[in-house]
Each structure stands twice: as C-alpha cells, then as structure tokens.
Write an enzyme that holds these catalytic residues in place. Structure first.
Site, PDB file in Angstrom:
ATOM      1  N   LYS A 200      26.065  -4.393  -1.843  1.00 54.02           N
ATOM      2  CA  LYS A 200      27.603  -4.732  -1.699  1.00 54.02           C
ATOM      3  C   LYS A 200      28.084  -3.982  -0.425  1.00 54.02           C
ATOM      4  CE  LYS A 200      27.464  -4.027  -6.641  1.00 54.02           C
ATOM      5  NZ  LYS A 200      27.624  -2.995  -7.776  1.00 54.02           N
TER       6      LYS A 200
ATOM      7  N   HIS B 215       5.289   6.266  11.471  1.00 53.89           N
ATOM      8  CA  HIS B 215       4.734   5.948  10.118  1.00 53.89           C
ATOM      9  C   HIS B 215       3.542   7.298   9.843  1.00 53.89           C
ATOM     10  CE1 HIS B 215       3.630   4.379   6.281  1.00 53.89           C
ATOM     11  NE2 HIS B 215       3.208   3.119   6.791  1.00 53.89           N
TER      12      HIS B 215
ATOM     13  N   ARG C  48       0.926  -1.332  -0.020  1.00 52.01           N
ATOM     14  CA  ARG C  48       0.201   0.042  -0.096  1.00 52.01           C
ATOM     15  C   ARG C  48       0.915   1.184   0.094  1.00 52.01           C
ATOM     16  NH1 ARG C  48      -2.698  -4.002   2.014  1.00 52.01           N
ATOM     17  NH2 ARG C  48      -0.943  -4.094   2.707  1.00 52.01           N
ATOM     18  N   THR C  49       1.741   1.367   1.099  1.00 55.60           N
ATOM     19  CA  THR C  49       2.513   2.691   1.096  1.00 55.60           C
ATOM     20  C   THR C  49       3.297   2.938  -0.186  1.00 55.60           C
ATOM     21  OG1 THR C  49       2.700   2.147   3.479  1.00 55.60           O
ATOM     22  CG2 THR C  49       4.180   3.813   2.534  1.00 55.60           C
TER      23      THR C  49
ATOM     24  N   ARG D 282      11.552   3.573   3.605  1.00 57.12           N
ATOM     25  CA  ARG D 282      11.057   2.694   4.848  1.00 57.12           C
ATOM     26  C   ARG D 282      12.224   1.965   5.018  1.00 57.12           C
ATOM     27  NH1 ARG D 282       5.841  -0.969   4.430  1.00 57.12           N
ATOM     28  NH2 ARG D 282       4.890   0.926   5.263  1.00 57.12           N
TER      29      ARG D 282
END
Ligand code: NCD
Length: 310
Positions: free
Chosen positions: A82, A131, A53-54, A103
């Site tokens: 890496k 959030h 969703r986000t 995120r």
C-alpha cells in the site's frame, strides 16, 4: 560484545566473533540446556527479498531458545504494497517483538531502519552490502574445518554484488588471513571494499586473480559464490559471466587433500554435485551451522537488554 544492532561485520572485533562462536559451540554440544532460555521472547522477521536458509534458521534458532517469531510475511501480502515506508514498517513491528531481523534489496536499508528502532536490529542482507550473521556461521564452519589461525582462503565468483563476500572479507581481517579473491574483471571486489580491507591493516594479505588455477594449491578454504543475477542492471551483462567459475572434481585435483569447500547457498551450477559426497564439501554443514550460531547471537543480544558484555 556491545552492540544494539548488527549491520556489518566491520562492527565485530576478533573478541566479539570468538564470544559468539564459543557460545555457539556450547549450544551445539547441548542444545537442551537453552531450550527454555528465552521463553516469551519474540523475534520479528522482515524479509523484503527471498530467503530460505537465513529466515528458517533464524526461526528455528528462536524457537529452539524457547521463543517464537512474528513474521511480516511476503511483501505481496503486507502493507508495503500500500506504499508504507520501511521506516514506518520497522517502527510498527518493533512494538511487537524484542529484536528484528531485516533483509532488504537496497544497500544501506538496515542502517537506515536501525535509526528508527530501539530493539536490536540484525541485518540479514541489504542488497549488495552486508550479511554479518552469515559471516558468523561461515567463520564457525571455517573454525571447525580448517581453524582460524594461519589461514589461506580463496573467495571466488561474484565479488562485486556478493554481500556474503563483503562481510566475510572484513571479518577475516581480524584473523590476519591471507585472502585470494578470484573473479572475472567485471565482478571483482568493489574498490571501496578493497580500500576498507587495507584500512583494516590486512592489505598485505590480499590478492586479486582472474584464475583459480594459480592459487588453488595454496588454499585451506575455497569459498564459492553464486553470480547474483538479480543485482545485474543489465541481463546481457549477467549472460556474459554466467557459468564462469565453476568447480568439479577435476578442478580439485590440484587442491590440497584437506581443502574445505564452502558456499553460502543457494548454488546454481558453481559446484558440481559430484563434490557433495566428498570430504571437501562443507556447504550443507555450513547451512546447518546457521541454527546454533544464530541461537548464540540471539542469546547474547536478548540476555542483556540488547547490550551484552563479553
Ligand atoms: C546468500 C544471500 O542471500 O546473500 N544466501 C544466504 O543468505 N545464505 C547468498 C546468495 O543469495 O547467493
């Protein structure tokens, strides 16, 4: 609103929230009016944790404003594999985009990353931290369904690791909402969050409970959350609480007819599917609200070089 970066909902005053929600309502009513507004702008997506969703609603929002996204893609396919540091990754990607969405599994990652970039950085979830953009769409959904005045909210489930809960609880202090926190003892709100809520002047409006039964009849909104399995240090601890705090139609017999049931999603088994087609359910609408609310936020941030006036 006057923020370069949006890291926690603690940054948002009531006026800031109302600015974003009002703009979202305007956009929702006539999305075509902003269809080319940010043509040529690019949003950088950095998702170090799974998201449906986000991420997709940020992408949809940017494209519906006429802009586009550049996406780091999965951690597996990026230079993070890496050994690149987060500080280096964000410093590189800020050169490709006008704003960044991050995120990350580590609490505090967004704060740290924001210190290395000049373009606005939006925290789309930092571990068990915050959030804030989810909170804005949660508040939009609450305003549409129950109104933000004289509000009684129950927040249930994983209050310890649930970042949507931490952000929402802070933002609700702006509206003097009565907040009932329902969870097993082991997943109650972190003490520092409770302390901050008291500092915000909303101490009198906060109660903690182990059972939904005692508060359900008084609620305007019930915000249900998933037990955050991925954040438990010990799988056995997860198993002890998994499956607790679920609701079905029988549970809701004790609720007010106007109760609004919300969930940031994804759900596992917290809300029985039989609730989906009832008047109580607002969680799919809530997920859809992610697009106009993120359009509003991006519009405000990008319209003024990252600093927007009310
Ligand atoms: C939430 C999250 O990632 O914190 N999901 C979302 O953004 N809608 C909630 C969750 O994962 O349970």
């Amino acid at each position: 609103m006057r923020h370069d970066h949006l890291i926690t909902s603690k940054q948002l005053s009531r006026a800031d929230v109302e600015t974003v929600l009002d703009r979202a309502a305007e956009i929702d009513a006539d999305p075509s009016a902003v269809a080319d507004r940010h043509a040529g702008s690019l949003l950088g997506l950095l998702f170090f944790e799974p998201s449906t969703r986000t991420k997709m609603s940020f992408e949809a929002a940017m494209k519906r404003l006429g802009g586009d996204v550049v996406d780091m893609g999965s951690v597996e396919s990026s230079s993070v594999k890496k050994g690149e540091t987060l500080a280096d990754t964000v410093r590189v990607i800020e050169g490709y985009a006008d704003a960044l969405v991050l995120r990350h599994p580590k609490q505090g990652a967004a704060t740290m990353a924001s210190e290395f970039v000049d373009v606005p950085l939006l925290n789309a979830g930092d571990g068990a931290g915050h959030h804030p953009t989810q909170t804005l769409l949660d508040l939009y959904t609450i305003r549409e369904n129950a109104g933000l005045e004289d509000l009684t909210v129950g927040i249930m489930g994983d209050l310890k690791y649930g970042r949507t809960v931490h952000s929402l609880a802070h933002a609700l202090t702006n509206f003097d909402a009565r907040q009932h926190f329902v969870s097993p003892e082991s997943l109650r709100l972190p003490r520092e969050v409770v302390y901050d809520l008291h500092q915000a002047g909303n101490g009198a409006g906060i109660r903690e409970h182990e059972s939904l039964e005692e508060v359900l009849p008084s609620l305007d909104v019930l915000y249900v959350t998933r037990i955050q399995r991925e954040r438990f240090p010990d799988e056995n601890e997860y198993q002890k609480v998994a499956g607790e705090y679920q609701i079905d139609l029988e549970t809701l017999e004790a609720a007010d007819d106007d109760l609004t049931v919300m969930h940031p999603l994804p759900r596992v088994d917290e809300i029985a599917p039989e609730i989906d087609d009832t008047e109580y359910a607002a969680y799919f609408e809530q997920a859809h609200n992610g697009v106009p609310v993120r359009m509003a936020l991006l519009d405000l941030l990008l319209s003024n070089g990252g600093e927007t006036d009310e």
